[in-house]
Every structure is written in structure tokens, then in C-alpha cells.
Scaffold this motif. Sequence first.
Motif, mmCIF file in Angstrom:
data_model
loop_
_atom_site.group_PDB
_atom_site.id
_atom_site.type_symbol
_atom_site.label_atom_id
_atom_site.label_comp_id
_atom_site.label_asym_id
_atom_site.label_seq_id
_atom_site.Cartn_x
_atom_site.Cartn_y
_atom_site.Cartn_z
ATOM 1 N N VAL A 189 -58.203 25.638 -7.441
ATOM 2 C CA VAL A 189 -56.980 24.890 -7.728
ATOM 3 C C VAL A 189 -57.143 24.274 -9.109
ATOM 4 C CG1 VAL A 189 -55.495 22.986 -7.011
ATOM 5 C CG2 VAL A 189 -56.577 24.417 -5.287
ATOM 6 N N THR A 190 -56.275 24.671 -10.036
ATOM 7 C CA THR A 190 -56.361 24.162 -11.403
ATOM 8 C C THR A 190 -55.392 23.019 -11.674
ATOM 9 O OG1 THR A 190 -54.824 25.860 -12.160
ATOM 10 C CG2 THR A 190 -57.173 26.347 -12.328
ATOM 11 N N ARG A 191 -54.315 22.961 -10.886
ATOM 12 C CA ARG A 191 -53.334 21.895 -11.087
ATOM 13 C C ARG A 191 -52.660 21.581 -9.764
ATOM 14 N NH1 ARG A 191 -48.188 21.868 -15.224
ATOM 15 N NH2 ARG A 191 -47.390 19.866 -14.535
ATOM 16 N N ARG A 192 -52.467 20.298 -9.505
ATOM 17 C CA ARG A 192 -51.745 19.853 -8.315
ATOM 18 C C ARG A 192 -50.930 18.631 -8.698
ATOM 19 N NH1 ARG A 192 -55.706 18.972 -4.186
ATOM 20 N NH2 ARG A 192 -55.502 21.186 -3.748
ATOM 21 N N ASP A 193 -49.633 18.680 -8.402
ATOM 22 C CA ASP A 193 -48.740 17.554 -8.667
ATOM 23 C C ASP A 193 -48.065 17.151 -7.369
ATOM 24 O OD1 ASP A 193 -49.158 17.496 -11.477
ATOM 25 O OD2 ASP A 193 -47.850 19.236 -11.672
ATOM 26 N N ILE A 194 -48.151 15.866 -7.052
ATOM 27 C CA ILE A 194 -47.526 15.321 -5.850
ATOM 28 C C ILE A 194 -46.684 14.122 -6.282
ATOM 29 C CG2 ILE A 194 -47.895 14.256 -3.600
ATOM 30 C CD1 ILE A 194 -50.566 15.785 -3.503
ATOM 31 N N THR A 195 -45.410 14.149 -5.906
ATOM 32 C CA THR A 195 -44.518 13.034 -6.202
ATOM 33 C C THR A 195 -44.062 12.441 -4.873
ATOM 34 O OG1 THR A 195 -43.770 14.141 -8.213
ATOM 35 C CG2 THR A 195 -42.419 12.338 -7.394
ATOM 36 N N VAL A 196 -44.353 11.162 -4.686
ATOM 37 C CA VAL A 196 -43.983 10.444 -3.464
ATOM 38 C C VAL A 196 -42.837 9.505 -3.814
ATOM 39 C CG1 VAL A 196 -44.780 8.918 -1.627
ATOM 40 C CG2 VAL A 196 -46.357 10.562 -2.648
ATOM 41 N N ILE A 197 -41.693 9.732 -3.178
ATOM 42 C CA ILE A 197 -40.499 8.921 -3.435
ATOM 43 C C ILE A 197 -40.224 8.083 -2.190
ATOM 44 C CG2 ILE A 197 -38.041 8.949 -3.999
ATOM 45 C CD1 ILE A 197 -38.527 11.698 -5.295
ATOM 46 N N THR A 198 -40.183 6.762 -2.368
ATOM 47 C CA THR A 198 -39.918 5.838 -1.270
ATOM 48 C C THR A 198 -38.517 5.264 -1.447
ATOM 49 O OG1 THR A 198 -42.257 5.253 -1.282
ATOM 50 C CG2 THR A 198 -40.796 3.811 -0.045
ATOM 51 N N PHE A 199 -37.737 5.285 -0.355
ATOM 52 C CA PHE A 199 -36.368 4.777 -0.392
ATOM 53 C C PHE A 199 -36.289 3.444 0.335
ATOM 54 C CE2 PHE A 199 -35.982 9.384 -0.638
ATOM 55 C CZ PHE A 199 -35.129 9.535 -1.707
ATOM 56 N N ASP A 200 -35.354 2.607 -0.122
ATOM 57 C CA ASP A 200 -35.076 1.348 0.568
ATOM 58 C C ASP A 200 -34.330 1.678 1.856
ATOM 59 O OD1 ASP A 200 -34.759 -1.279 1.217
ATOM 60 O OD2 ASP A 200 -33.188 -1.676 -0.247
ATOM 61 N N GLN A 201 -34.696 1.035 2.945
ATOM 62 C CA GLN A 201 -34.146 1.384 4.257
ATOM 63 C C GLN A 201 -32.658 1.025 4.369
ATOM 64 O OE1 GLN A 201 -36.488 -0.091 7.469
ATOM 65 N NE2 GLN A 201 -35.400 1.087 9.004
ATOM 66 N N GLU A 205 -30.663 2.818 0.886
ATOM 67 C CA GLU A 205 -31.018 4.229 0.661
ATOM 68 C C GLU A 205 -31.132 4.572 -0.823
ATOM 69 O OE1 GLU A 205 -28.604 6.954 2.873
ATOM 70 O OE2 GLU A 205 -29.584 6.456 4.746
ATOM 71 N N THR A 206 -31.492 3.597 -1.645
ATOM 72 C CA THR A 206 -31.767 3.874 -3.053
ATOM 73 C C THR A 206 -33.276 4.006 -3.236
ATOM 74 O OG1 THR A 206 -31.854 1.511 -3.557
ATOM 75 C CG2 THR A 206 -29.733 2.621 -3.890
ATOM 76 N N VAL A 207 -33.677 4.611 -4.330
ATOM 77 C CA VAL A 207 -35.103 4.833 -4.599
ATOM 78 C C VAL A 207 -35.765 3.498 -4.891
ATOM 79 C CG1 VAL A 207 -36.744 5.960 -6.130
ATOM 80 C CG2 VAL A 207 -34.649 7.140 -5.473
ATOM 81 N N LYS A 208 -36.808 3.209 -4.121
ATOM 82 C CA LYS A 208 -37.565 1.973 -4.319
ATOM 83 C C LYS A 208 -38.717 2.211 -5.290
ATOM 84 C CE LYS A 208 -38.591 -0.410 -0.603
ATOM 85 N NZ LYS A 208 -39.298 -0.946 0.580
ATOM 86 N N THR A 209 -39.539 3.248 -5.014
ATOM 87 C CA THR A 209 -40.682 3.552 -5.891
ATOM 88 C C THR A 209 -40.837 5.063 -6.034
ATOM 89 O OG1 THR A 209 -42.233 3.567 -4.041
ATOM 90 C CG2 THR A 209 -41.982 1.483 -5.219
ATOM 91 N N VAL A 210 -41.438 5.462 -7.156
ATOM 92 C CA VAL A 210 -41.789 6.857 -7.411
ATOM 93 C C VAL A 210 -43.254 6.878 -7.837
ATOM 94 C CG1 VAL A 210 -41.337 8.904 -8.791
ATOM 95 C CG2 VAL A 210 -39.449 7.424 -8.131
ATOM 96 N N ASP A 211 -44.102 7.515 -7.030
ATOM 97 C CA ASP A 211 -45.530 7.610 -7.329
ATOM 98 C C ASP A 211 -45.868 9.057 -7.677
ATOM 99 O OD1 ASP A 211 -45.994 4.896 -6.713
ATOM 100 O OD2 ASP A 211 -46.156 5.383 -4.582
ATOM 101 N N ASN A 212 -46.526 9.249 -8.820
ATOM 102 C CA ASN A 212 -46.940 10.580 -9.250
ATOM 103 C C ASN A 212 -48.454 10.691 -9.133
ATOM 104 O OD1 ASN A 212 -44.339 11.562 -10.116
ATOM 105 N ND2 ASN A 212 -44.479 10.037 -11.741
#
Length: 161
Positions: A84-96, A99-106
Motif C-alpha cells: 500500500v503506497t497511499r491511503r486517504d480516509i476522510t471522516v465527516i461528522t454531522f450535527d445531529q 444535519e450540517t457538517v460539524k468536523t472533517v478529519d483527514n
Amino acid sequence: MLKRAAFAILLAGAAMTGACAPISSYSGFQAIEANPRDVKPGEDSKATVRGRLGSPSAVSAFDTNVWIYMNQIKETVAFMRPIVTRRDITVITFDQETETVKTVDNLTLADGKVIAFNGRETPTRGRELTVLEQLIGSIGAGGVLPRDEEGVPGSRPGDRR
């Protein structure tokens, strides 16, 4: 003559090196028109994220307001194991509520951790029978001669086998 031999060896070496070029394979979410990193907290909602990026690769098992977009690139050289040479994971958390985006973790390959799995097995009670013990053990266990017993579990009244 020596120059031609050196040139032939150089040409053969270049051909062999070209034959061992890595083969790349892509898996997971492919960002074509939009990138998950472009999602802005407080501005985007579930509907806009789904419209721009599509369905997530995974949704958290414990919280349906956490969406995960994953992709990775593996390279294989000849008969070697893929790396594995590259791995990208984006975690998007929404406000309950909104329903807007609270955080974006890369996260990247550097953020991953290697887990050492334990290959031991839990022993079970009892012992395993060999094939010969299983064959000999089934002799006389029944079914060959008719039973004269009434009321044996599994038999109907008046049933003679």
C-alpha cells in the motif's frame, strides 16, 4: 566488438527493468469531480455532501452521523506481495439536530497503526476421534435390527421398523 556487447547488455538490462514496472491498483472511493477534503464544516449538509460525493464508503456502526470516505493505492512488482503506497480516509461528522457538517478529519497512511494479531486458538474440551474410532464406534449403535420397544423417544405408538 566490445562496445556492441556492452550496448547489448545495457539494452537487455533496460528491457528487464522495464518489465518489472509496478502495477498500480486503486480501490475505494474515487474522487473524480469533488474531493472529500473540500467539504466545509458549518456550510455543507448531509444532502449537499451526498450530492457532491455520493454515498460514503462506510457509516459508523455506533453513530449514523459519522460518514467515512476511504481509498487506497497498492503497487505490485512482479511476483512480490502488494504494498500500500497511499491511503486517504476522510471522516465527516454531522450535527445531529441540524444535519450540517460539524468536523472533517483527514487521515493518511502515516496515521495508521500496525496491529499484531494473536494467532493462538482457544482449546476446546474433549478429544478428537480418528476415522477408525468413528467407524468402529458406530457398529452396534443401531438401526439394523427392528426394535420391539414401545415409547422410545422418536417412535410413534404402534410403529414397527
